[in-house]
Design a protein around this motif. Structure first.
Motif, mmCIF file in Angstrom:
data_model
loop_
_atom_site.group_PDB
_atom_site.id
_atom_site.type_symbol
_atom_site.label_atom_id
_atom_site.label_comp_id
_atom_site.label_asym_id
_atom_site.label_seq_id
_atom_site.Cartn_x
_atom_site.Cartn_y
_atom_site.Cartn_z
ATOM 1 N N PRO A 54 0.802 -1.234 0.000
ATOM 2 C CA PRO A 54 0.000 0.000 0.000
ATOM 3 C C PRO A 54 0.828 1.275 0.000
ATOM 4 O O PRO A 54 0.276 2.350 -0.249
ATOM 5 N N PHE A 55 2.126 1.183 0.244
ATOM 6 C CA PHE A 55 2.977 2.369 0.281
ATOM 7 C C PHE A 55 3.916 2.465 -0.924
ATOM 8 O O PHE A 55 4.753 3.355 -0.986
ATOM 9 N N GLN A 56 3.771 1.547 -1.867
ATOM 10 C CA GLN A 56 4.625 1.568 -3.044
ATOM 11 C C GLN A 56 4.048 2.491 -4.116
ATOM 12 O O GLN A 56 2.838 2.577 -4.294
ATOM 13 N N SER A 57 4.941 3.169 -4.844
ATOM 14 C CA SER A 57 4.518 3.957 -5.995
ATOM 15 C C SER A 57 4.349 3.027 -7.183
ATOM 16 O O SER A 57 4.693 1.842 -7.123
ATOM 17 N N ASP A 58 3.856 3.580 -8.253
ATOM 18 C CA ASP A 58 3.675 2.782 -9.462
ATOM 19 C C ASP A 58 4.843 2.980 -10.423
ATOM 20 O O ASP A 58 4.681 2.858 -11.638
ATOM 21 N N THR A 59 6.006 3.312 -9.883
ATOM 22 C CA THR A 59 7.193 3.568 -10.692
ATOM 23 C C THR A 59 8.376 2.849 -10.070
ATOM 24 O O THR A 59 8.242 2.111 -9.092
ATOM 25 N N GLU A 60 9.551 3.115 -10.611
ATOM 26 C CA GLU A 60 10.775 2.504 -10.072
ATOM 27 C C GLU A 60 11.265 3.203 -8.819
ATOM 28 O O GLU A 60 12.295 2.820 -8.247
ATOM 29 N N TYR A 61 10.525 4.214 -8.340
ATOM 30 C CA TYR A 61 11.016 5.010 -7.223
ATOM 31 C C TYR A 61 10.704 4.429 -5.853
ATOM 32 O O TYR A 61 11.104 4.970 -4.831
ATOM 33 N N GLY A 62 9.977 3.342 -5.788
ATOM 34 C CA GLY A 62 9.731 2.686 -4.510
ATOM 35 C C GLY A 62 8.660 3.372 -3.689
ATOM 36 O O GLY A 62 7.717 3.959 -4.228
ATOM 37 N N PRO A 63 8.773 3.327 -2.349
ATOM 38 C CA PRO A 63 7.756 3.936 -1.482
ATOM 39 C C PRO A 63 7.602 5.423 -1.770
ATOM 40 O O PRO A 63 8.589 6.127 -2.012
ATOM 41 N N PHE A 64 6.367 5.907 -1.728
ATOM 42 C CA PHE A 64 6.121 7.307 -2.085
ATOM 43 C C PHE A 64 6.178 8.251 -0.895
ATOM 44 O O PHE A 64 6.418 9.445 -1.068
ATOM 45 N N VAL A 65 5.981 7.756 0.326
ATOM 46 C CA VAL A 65 5.964 8.639 1.490
ATOM 47 C C VAL A 65 7.373 9.177 1.743
ATOM 48 O O VAL A 65 8.329 8.410 1.884
ATOM 49 N N GLY A 66 7.499 10.504 1.768
ATOM 50 C CA GLY A 66 8.800 11.132 1.984
ATOM 51 C C GLY A 66 9.712 11.100 0.774
ATOM 52 O O GLY A 66 10.872 11.505 0.861
ATOM 53 N N ASN A 67 9.187 10.658 -0.364
ATOM 54 C CA ASN A 67 9.997 10.530 -1.573
ATOM 55 C C ASN A 67 9.912 11.831 -2.378
ATOM 56 O O ASN A 67 8.817 12.251 -2.771
ATOM 57 N N PRO A 68 11.046 12.482 -2.654
ATOM 58 C CA PRO A 68 11.019 13.774 -3.369
ATOM 59 C C PRO A 68 10.478 13.684 -4.784
ATOM 60 O O PRO A 68 10.158 14.716 -5.390
ATOM 61 N N HIS A 69 10.353 12.495 -5.343
ATOM 62 C CA HIS A 69 9.787 12.348 -6.679
ATOM 63 C C HIS A 69 8.274 12.565 -6.683
ATOM 64 O O HIS A 69 7.669 12.656 -7.755
ATOM 65 N N PHE A 70 7.670 12.648 -5.488
ATOM 66 C CA PHE A 70 6.214 12.801 -5.390
ATOM 67 C C PHE A 70 5.881 13.984 -4.476
ATOM 68 O O PHE A 70 5.345 13.814 -3.372
ATOM 69 N N PRO A 71 6.210 15.203 -4.922
ATOM 70 C CA PRO A 71 6.054 16.368 -4.034
ATOM 71 C C PRO A 71 4.613 16.690 -3.679
ATOM 72 O O PRO A 71 4.330 17.090 -2.538
ATOM 73 N N GLU A 72 3.670 16.523 -4.606
ATOM 74 C CA GLU A 72 2.296 16.940 -4.336
ATOM 75 C C GLU A 72 1.640 16.074 -3.267
ATOM 76 O O GLU A 72 1.046 16.598 -2.317
ATOM 77 N N ILE A 73 1.756 14.775 -3.394
ATOM 78 C CA ILE A 73 1.137 13.909 -2.396
ATOM 79 C C ILE A 73 1.818 14.064 -1.045
ATOM 80 O O ILE A 73 1.166 14.047 0.001
ATOM 81 N N ASN A 74 3.141 14.272 -1.038
ATOM 82 C CA ASN A 74 3.826 14.424 0.243
ATOM 83 C C ASN A 74 3.506 15.744 0.917
ATOM 84 O O ASN A 74 3.449 15.814 2.152
#
Length: 320
Positions: free
Chosen positions: A231-251
């Motif tokens: 449930p915490f994985q992104s749909d990309t190669e970037y792994g978990p989305f929480v705290g991940n700079p590749h996903f600024p809007e959701i964070n």
């Protein structure tokens, strides 16, 4: 930790479960700390599978490590729920090279696999066993025979499936005496296909043909518990989305709501899943005790409706 009934099984378990797929990468002390942290956070439901042992290059390795850990943590077997999965035909050679042969729902494969899991888990029964994805070659009478033997022997108390759609479940259920109580499906803020199919029904971009489009209302009608995996994985190669700079809007939205609800971004991401009335029981795959505690605490956060929708949109989804 809030609790809920799993399917219509009578099992009243924690709303958050711990998946131990990665536990074979830990030593006994680390695994014991992880299990202890989970139980201290109110988690009493644990999920594994016969094929989990990807780090050790050995079947049943994660189950074996968990079997040692729950004993070392001093847990009472009667106070925890242990779930495993079977039906995938994998194996390793002497050098540790793995081969995926396919799927196998034959009576012999299912019975042999469950016995090996019980030995690894250091218990004489599991509370639930799930068919791990679908074997398109399955014979319904062989699955029924395996389930009947496992139930009558006391080795398995309840049954379910994973990664299956409504008609696959209906076909299986037609030949089984046991009710299928659970379906494991990928779901979370970055995997919202089940919701998208409902929200966009009968509009220009109607995804009615989406393979996940009917599973959510079907599960609610049949009183099956959906267990979201990863449930915490992104749909990309970037792994978990929480705290991940590749996903600024959701964070940014997770941070805002963490402050509003005196929680953490991990807790809010979990609260978002649990806010849905379908009664999801998410599987946490982290082996980090601090992260497990943060995620588990999200079960006690009740998101307001507009905050739930703001997270859905911040994850990149649009409304009509």
């Amino acid at each position: 930790m809030k609790t809920q009934e799993i399917g219509q099984s009578g099992m009243i378990a924690s709303r958050v479960a711990l998946g131990v797929m990665r536990m074979d990468a830990l030593d006994n002390a680390e695994a014991t700390r992880t299990v202890a942290a989970a139980t201290q956070a109110g988690i009493n439901y644990f999920d594994t599978a016969d094929i989990y042992g990807f780090n050790a290059h050995k079947l049943h390795a994660s189950s074996e490590r968990f079997g040692q850990a729950w004993k070392l943590a001093g847990l009472d077997r009667s106070e925890i729920f242990i779930q495993t999965k079977f039906g995938i035909d994998n194996d390793y050679d002497a050098e540790g090279h793995g081969t995926a042969y396919g799927y196998d729902f034959s009576t012999k494969h299912l019975l042999d696999s469950l016995d090996a899991e019980l030995e690894a888990l250091q218990t004489d029964y599991v509370d639930t066993v799930l068919l791990h994805r679908i074997d398109t070659l399955f014979e319904l009478d062989e699955v029924a025979e395996a389930f009947d033997k496992l139930e009558s022997s006391g080795k398995v108390r309840h049954f379910g499936v994973s990664n299956m759609g409504p008609w696959q479940i209906e076909l299986l259920q037609s030949g089984l005496k046991q009710k299928l109580e659970i379906n494991q499906l990928q779901f979370g803020l970055m995997h919202t296909q089940m919701l998208d199919a409902e929200i966009h029904f009968n509009v220009a971009d109607d995804p009615a043909a989406d393979r996940t489009g009917e599973i959510l209302p079907y599960s609610r009608l049949k009183h099956m518990t959906i267990q979201p995996w990863c449930p915490f994985q992104s749909d990309t190669e970037y792994g978990p989305f929480v705290g991940n700079p590749h996903f600024p809007e959701i964070n940014a939205e997770l941070d805002r709501l963490a402050a509003k609800y005196d929680s953490t971004p991990n807790g809010i991401a979990m609260a978002w899943i649990l806010r849905h009335p379908a009664g999801f029981q998410p599987l946490v795959g982290s082996m980090n005790p601090d992260r497990i505690r943060q995620i588990a605490a999200g079960a006690d956060v009740d998101l307001e409706r507009r905050d739930w929708w703001s997270l859905y949109k911040a994850a990149g989804n649009r409304l009509i």
